[in-house]
Design a protein around this motif. Structure first.
Motif, PDB file in Angstrom:
ATOM      1  N   PRO A 122      37.583  -6.728  56.276  1.00  0.00           N
ATOM      2  CA  PRO A 122      37.438  -5.410  56.901  1.00  0.00           C
ATOM      3  C   PRO A 122      37.367  -5.505  58.427  1.00  0.00           C
ATOM      4  O   PRO A 122      36.666  -6.360  58.976  1.00  0.00           O
ATOM      5  CB  PRO A 122      36.119  -4.880  56.332  1.00  0.00           C
ATOM      6  N   VAL A 123      38.104  -4.636  59.088  1.00  0.00           N
ATOM      7  CA  VAL A 123      38.068  -4.601  60.555  1.00  0.00           C
ATOM      8  C   VAL A 123      36.748  -4.002  61.025  1.00  0.00           C
ATOM      9  O   VAL A 123      36.159  -4.449  62.014  1.00  0.00           O
ATOM     10  CB  VAL A 123      39.254  -3.780  61.110  1.00  0.00           C
ATOM     11  N   GLU A 124      36.284  -2.989  60.304  1.00  0.00           N
ATOM     12  CA  GLU A 124      35.036  -2.324  60.677  1.00  0.00           C
ATOM     13  C   GLU A 124      33.859  -3.067  60.039  1.00  0.00           C
ATOM     14  O   GLU A 124      33.775  -3.154  58.818  1.00  0.00           O
ATOM     15  CB  GLU A 124      35.056  -0.865  60.216  1.00  0.00           C
ATOM     16  N   HIS A 125      32.982  -3.597  60.863  1.00  0.00           N
ATOM     17  CA  HIS A 125      31.805  -4.284  60.359  1.00  0.00           C
ATOM     18  C   HIS A 125      30.716  -4.210  61.420  1.00  0.00           C
ATOM     19  O   HIS A 125      30.954  -3.730  62.532  1.00  0.00           O
ATOM     20  CB  HIS A 125      32.134  -5.743  60.014  1.00  0.00           C
ATOM     21  N   SER A 128      32.534 -10.209  67.136  1.00  0.00           N
ATOM     22  CA  SER A 128      33.668  -9.522  67.775  1.00  0.00           C
ATOM     23  C   SER A 128      35.009 -10.170  67.430  1.00  0.00           C
ATOM     24  O   SER A 128      36.060  -9.627  67.763  1.00  0.00           O
ATOM     25  CB  SER A 128      33.489  -9.529  69.299  1.00  0.00           C
ATOM     26  N   LEU A 129      34.984 -11.314  66.754  1.00  0.00           N
ATOM     27  CA  LEU A 129      36.212 -12.063  66.482  1.00  0.00           C
ATOM     28  C   LEU A 129      37.076 -11.396  65.409  1.00  0.00           C
ATOM     29  O   LEU A 129      36.567 -10.798  64.463  1.00  0.00           O
ATOM     30  CB  LEU A 129      35.872 -13.492  66.045  1.00  0.00           C
ATOM     31  N   VAL A 130      38.380 -11.529  65.576  1.00  0.00           N
ATOM     32  CA  VAL A 130      39.354 -10.961  64.645  1.00  0.00           C
ATOM     33  C   VAL A 130      40.342 -12.052  64.251  1.00  0.00           C
ATOM     34  O   VAL A 130      40.842 -12.779  65.099  1.00  0.00           O
ATOM     35  CB  VAL A 130      40.117  -9.782  65.293  1.00  0.00           C
ATOM     36  N   MET A 131      40.613 -12.170  62.955  1.00  0.00           N
ATOM     37  CA  MET A 131      41.540 -13.177  62.450  1.00  0.00           C
ATOM     38  C   MET A 131      42.911 -12.547  62.242  1.00  0.00           C
ATOM     39  O   MET A 131      43.087 -11.758  61.311  1.00  0.00           O
ATOM     40  CB  MET A 131      41.031 -13.720  61.113  1.00  0.00           C
ATOM     41  N   PRO A 132      43.884 -12.820  63.089  1.00  0.00           N
ATOM     42  CA  PRO A 132      45.210 -12.191  62.949  1.00  0.00           C
ATOM     43  C   PRO A 132      45.809 -12.424  61.562  1.00  0.00           C
ATOM     44  O   PRO A 132      45.767 -13.526  61.029  1.00  0.00           O
ATOM     45  CB  PRO A 132      46.046 -12.898  64.021  1.00  0.00           C
ATOM     46  N   GLY A 133      46.340 -11.342  60.973  1.00  0.00           N
ATOM     47  CA  GLY A 133      47.026 -11.466  59.689  1.00  0.00           C
ATOM     48  C   GLY A 133      46.136 -11.399  58.469  1.00  0.00           C
ATOM     49  O   GLY A 133      46.623 -11.283  57.351  1.00  0.00           O
ATOM     50  N   SER A 134      44.813 -11.478  58.660  1.00  0.00           N
ATOM     51  CA  SER A 134      43.912 -11.478  57.504  1.00  0.00           C
ATOM     52  C   SER A 134      43.045 -10.231  57.431  1.00  0.00           C
ATOM     53  O   SER A 134      42.348 -10.031  56.441  1.00  0.00           O
ATOM     54  CB  SER A 134      42.994 -12.709  57.553  1.00  0.00           C
TER      55      SER A 134
END
Length: 241
Positions: free
Chosen positions: A132-135, A225-231
């Motif tokens: 989930p992007v929102e957390h 704040s980290l985001v894993m591209p593609g996942s």
């Protein structure tokens, strides 16, 4: 159906659930402790191919706390699980079942998984869920400063194991931290530093041990704040009127 009925029973029992108490096995406090040692249920489950369809049914009992999406709770009570490496999931569940990691809230639920195959199935299903992007993120007025301070610490001592985007390392059992809730990250790192997470990696304890509370807040703010591209989950398209 079996999982649903069992879930109803467990939730009805609540804190008074009268199942057997969680076992207690030696962890990091014991002399000669070896992190992630081979053997036991964990090693058996890792040799098996998980079936995502069966895993979805096994996960039903987990969804009450971690949510059907695997998103967990932003208040940090239950972690975000979606997209986590199967190796990490299997290890943590096996450690809780064996009593190396203390988690009395989760133990009755983890104990419902009947064998190593069911562990492998549940882990395969959870890993397949998009993150989930929102957390839960750090929301203080000084958020930008804390994230910047945490980034400096992270890149100095955490990046090698957890990766630039928080993607961890499946082969080395290092967890995905991208998409994880800030409050959960802070709680776990505090427990690792203070010796309360007994299945902790001694190498990580060594890194975290000197950190002050303020430093742990900063690094947790950055990690959240980290985001894993593609996942990460794709945003839902707006409904046409």
């Amino acid at each position: 159906m079996k999982a649903s009925l069992l879930l109803v029973g467990l939730l009805a029992a609540g804190t008074a659930f009268a199942g057997p108490p969680a076992p207690h096995s030696d962890g990091i406090e014991a002399k000669g402790y070896k992190w992630n040692a081979d053997g036991g249920e964990k090693s058996e489950a890792l040799k098996l191919k998980g079936d995502k369809k069966r895993g979805e049914e096994a996960y039903e009992v987990c969804g009450a706390c971690h949510l059907p999406s695997g998103a967990g709770r932003p208040d940090g009570t239950f972690p975000q699980l979606a997209g986590q490496h199967t190796t990490v999931l299997i290890k943590q569940m096996a450690d809780i079942r064996a009593g190396t990691r203390d988690n009395p809230t989760m133990y009755p639920f983890a104990a419902t998984l009947t064998d190593p195959q069911e562990l492998a199935d549940a882990a395969a299903y959870i890993e397949s869920l998009c993150i989930p992007v929102e957390h839960g993120k750090y929301e203080g007025p000084d958020a930008a400063m804390q994230v910047a301070k945490g980034k400096e610490l992270y890149e100095k001592q955490c990046l090698e194991c957890h990766g630039k985007n928080g993607d961890g390392n499946k082969e080395k059992f290092y967890p995905v931290i991208a998409g994880q809730h800030y409050k959960y990250l802070l709680r776990q790192m505090t427990e690792i530093r203070d010796g309360h997470r007994r299945n902790a990696n001694p190498d990580m304890v060594k890194v975290i041990k000197p950190y002050t509370n303020d430093q742990l807040i900063a690094i947790s703010a950055y990690q959240a704040s980290l985001v894993m591209p593609g996942s990460m989950c794709k945003p839902k398209a707006a409904k046409k009127k």
